[in-house]
Write a protein that holds these residues in place. Structure first.
Motif, short mmCIF file in Angstrom:
data_model
loop_
_atom_site.label_atom_id
_atom_site.label_comp_id
_atom_site.label_asym_id
_atom_site.label_seq_id
_atom_site.Cartn_x
_atom_site.Cartn_y
_atom_site.Cartn_z
N PHE A 168 48.03 -56.93 -12.76
CA PHE A 168 48.21 -57.64 -14.03
C PHE A 168 47.34 -57.04 -15.14
O PHE A 168 47.48 -57.42 -16.29
N GLY A 169 46.45 -56.12 -14.79
CA GLY A 169 45.59 -55.50 -15.79
C GLY A 169 46.22 -54.32 -16.50
O GLY A 169 45.60 -53.75 -17.40
N ALA A 170 47.44 -53.96 -16.13
CA ALA A 170 48.09 -52.80 -16.73
C ALA A 170 48.70 -53.09 -18.09
O ALA A 170 49.14 -52.17 -18.79
N GLY A 171 48.79 -54.37 -18.46
CA GLY A 171 49.35 -54.72 -19.76
C GLY A 171 50.86 -54.79 -19.80
O GLY A 171 51.44 -54.88 -20.88
N THR A 172 51.52 -54.77 -18.63
CA THR A 172 52.97 -54.83 -18.59
C THR A 172 53.50 -56.15 -18.04
O THR A 172 54.68 -56.46 -18.20
N GLY A 180 51.98 -74.56 -9.61
CA GLY A 180 50.63 -74.92 -9.23
C GLY A 180 50.06 -74.15 -8.07
O GLY A 180 49.06 -74.56 -7.47
N ASN A 181 50.68 -73.01 -7.72
CA ASN A 181 50.21 -72.23 -6.59
C ASN A 181 49.16 -71.19 -6.97
O ASN A 181 48.57 -70.55 -6.10
N GLY A 182 48.94 -71.00 -8.26
CA GLY A 182 47.88 -70.13 -8.73
C GLY A 182 48.01 -68.69 -8.27
O GLY A 182 49.10 -68.21 -7.93
N THR A 183 46.88 -68.00 -8.25
CA THR A 183 46.88 -66.59 -7.86
C THR A 183 47.19 -66.41 -6.38
O THR A 183 47.50 -65.30 -5.95
N ALA A 184 47.12 -67.48 -5.60
CA ALA A 184 47.38 -67.38 -4.16
C ALA A 184 48.82 -66.98 -3.87
O ALA A 184 49.12 -66.48 -2.79
N ALA A 185 49.73 -67.17 -4.84
CA ALA A 185 51.16 -66.92 -4.60
C ALA A 185 51.64 -65.62 -5.23
O ALA A 185 52.84 -65.43 -5.41
N ASN A 186 50.72 -64.71 -5.53
CA ASN A 186 51.10 -63.46 -6.19
C ASN A 186 51.30 -62.28 -5.24
O ASN A 186 51.51 -61.16 -5.68
N TRP A 187 51.23 -62.51 -3.94
CA TRP A 187 51.29 -61.41 -2.97
C TRP A 187 52.73 -61.06 -2.62
O TRP A 187 53.60 -61.94 -2.53
N GLY A 188 52.98 -59.77 -2.39
CA GLY A 188 54.30 -59.32 -1.95
C GLY A 188 54.18 -58.06 -1.12
O GLY A 188 53.11 -57.44 -1.06
N THR A 189 55.26 -57.67 -0.48
CA THR A 189 55.23 -56.44 0.30
C THR A 189 54.86 -55.26 -0.60
O THR A 189 55.03 -55.32 -1.83
N GLY A 190 54.38 -54.18 0.01
CA GLY A 190 54.04 -53.01 -0.79
C GLY A 190 55.21 -52.55 -1.64
O GLY A 190 55.04 -52.18 -2.80
N VAL A 213 55.46 -63.14 -14.66
CA VAL A 213 55.72 -63.19 -13.23
C VAL A 213 55.27 -64.54 -12.69
O VAL A 213 54.10 -64.92 -12.84
N GLY A 214 56.18 -65.25 -12.05
CA GLY A 214 55.83 -66.50 -11.39
C GLY A 214 55.42 -66.25 -9.95
O GLY A 214 54.73 -65.28 -9.66
N ASP A 215 55.88 -67.08 -9.04
CA ASP A 215 55.47 -66.95 -7.65
C ASP A 215 56.20 -65.80 -6.95
O ASP A 215 57.38 -65.53 -7.22
N ILE A 216 55.49 -65.16 -6.03
CA ILE A 216 56.09 -64.16 -5.14
C ILE A 216 55.98 -64.72 -3.72
O ILE A 216 56.92 -65.32 -3.22
N SER A 217 54.83 -64.59 -3.09
CA SER A 217 54.57 -65.18 -1.77
C SER A 217 53.07 -65.42 -1.62
O SER A 217 52.27 -64.92 -2.40
N LEU A 218 52.72 -66.17 -0.59
CA LEU A 218 51.32 -66.29 -0.21
C LEU A 218 50.87 -64.99 0.46
O LEU A 218 51.69 -64.15 0.81
N GLN A 219 49.58 -64.83 0.64
CA GLN A 219 49.03 -63.56 1.10
C GLN A 219 49.63 -63.07 2.42
O GLN A 219 49.81 -61.88 2.64
#
Length: 322
Positions: A168-172, A180-190, A213-219
């Motif tokens: 998320f630091g790339a500015g795109t 309400g899942n927060g940053t915990a739901a930002n994980w996805g396959t490589g 970007v909303g939710d992807i998956s949990l870690q």
């Protein structure tokens, strides 16, 4: 090596203590349920970088024709089916046992994977020294593996299966949290993360703002509040684009809203598809024009977000099999 360095830069922002806390969320059962992620022509991401390092081609993170040819040559040389699909047998043949004192391209692949999946900042120097040994032991400890610092097939499989985290630091892109899942739901396959990042980078060149970007998956996958899917790291929600390009700050809209920008959203969908050829199973979004154009599919409750489902060759879940 640009891709390798970019992975090191983007994941070096999390403190080591926080990293270890994240890793310790993984139950020991994961050591027995992890599987090798199938990668093939059209994929992107950190797992592709690892493949490229292991077969000796430029590590740009894009599984293109050169990587496909190199993989087929590797498979042929090892007596494997030369189909260009990096599945369990090919991964196993590609990934040698590593330990303190090892060196070379396989160690660079290991360091690159650890940086992305454990969110640390090892030097990708191909030398299995004390820092790499510590990182391996921390990863093993957090995932129910034997903590010996030796990277055998169980550790490789867990590391390759483990999910990645968006930059998320790339500015795109911007991180949104509607459920309400927060940053915990930002994980996805490589692959999912690499492909989503590439699509967002492409869209950024249009000057129409960042991709929310909303939710992807949990870690480590599994049930996620507010969703019936998003459990295997291959589903990602993104928001439609606004005419004022303020989709990251001015609130989510629907395709019926007066501030909805259909042309820009179409461009975004096209970027998603073009940056993952052969690996987009579906995109749910109810704009009837985009549905008619074959870019999205209609599905209940998808007026205000696009649900991307990525897929992989020979995925164990048929819903995600290409």
């Amino acid at each position: 090596m640009v891709a390798v360095r970019s992975h090191v830069r983007r994941i070096g922002l999390v403190a080591a203590g926080a990293c270890l806390a994240l890793l310790m969320q993984a139950p020991p059962a994961l050591a027995y349920t992890a599987f090798y992620p199938t990668q093939s022509l059209g994929n992107r991401g950190v797992d592709v970088v690892a493949i490229q390092l292991l077969v000796g081609v430029p590590a740009d993170g894009v599984f293109g024709s050169g990587t496909d040819s190199a993989v087929k040559a590797f498979q042929s040389g090892r007596g494997l089916t030369a189909d260009g699909i990096v599945g369990p047998a090919t991964w196993s043949a590609m990934t040698p046992t590593l330990r303190s004192g090892s060196s070379g391209a396989a160690v660079r692949a290991l360091q690159t994977e650890l940086n992305a999946k454990a969110r640390i900042s090892l030097a990708v120097d191909g030398q299995f020294g004390p820092a790499t040994d510590t990182a391996v032991r921390n990863f093993q400890s957090g995932h129910g593996l034997t903590v010996d610092g030796i990277v055998g097939q169980n550790t490789w499989r867990m590391l390759l299966w483990h999910y990645d985290y968006p930059n998320f630091g790339a500015g795109t892109m911007c991180d949104q949290d509607p459920d309400g899942n927060g940053t915990a739901a930002n994980w996805g396959t490589g692959a999912a993360i690499g492909q989503l990042e590439a699509a967002a980078a492409s869209f950024a060149t249009t000057g129409q703002g960042r991709v929310p970007v909303g939710d992807i998956s949990l870690q480590h996958g599994g049930d996620i509040p507010g969703h019936a899917s998003h459990e295997v790291g291959l589903d990602a929600d993104i928001w439609p684009i606004r005419t004022d390009s303020l989709q990251c700050t001015a609130g989510r809209i629907t395709w019926q809203s007066t501030t909805y920008d259909r042309a820009a959203t179409r461009t975004l969908v096209q970027a998603v598809r073009s940056r993952a050829p052969g690996h987009v199973k579906l995109i749910f979004f109810n704009d009837p024009v985009l549905v008619q154009e074959g870019l999205t599919q209609s599905y209940p409750n998808h007026d205000n977000h696009l649900h991307i489902r990525y897929c992989e060759k020979v995925h164990p879940n048929s819903l995600y099999d290409c």
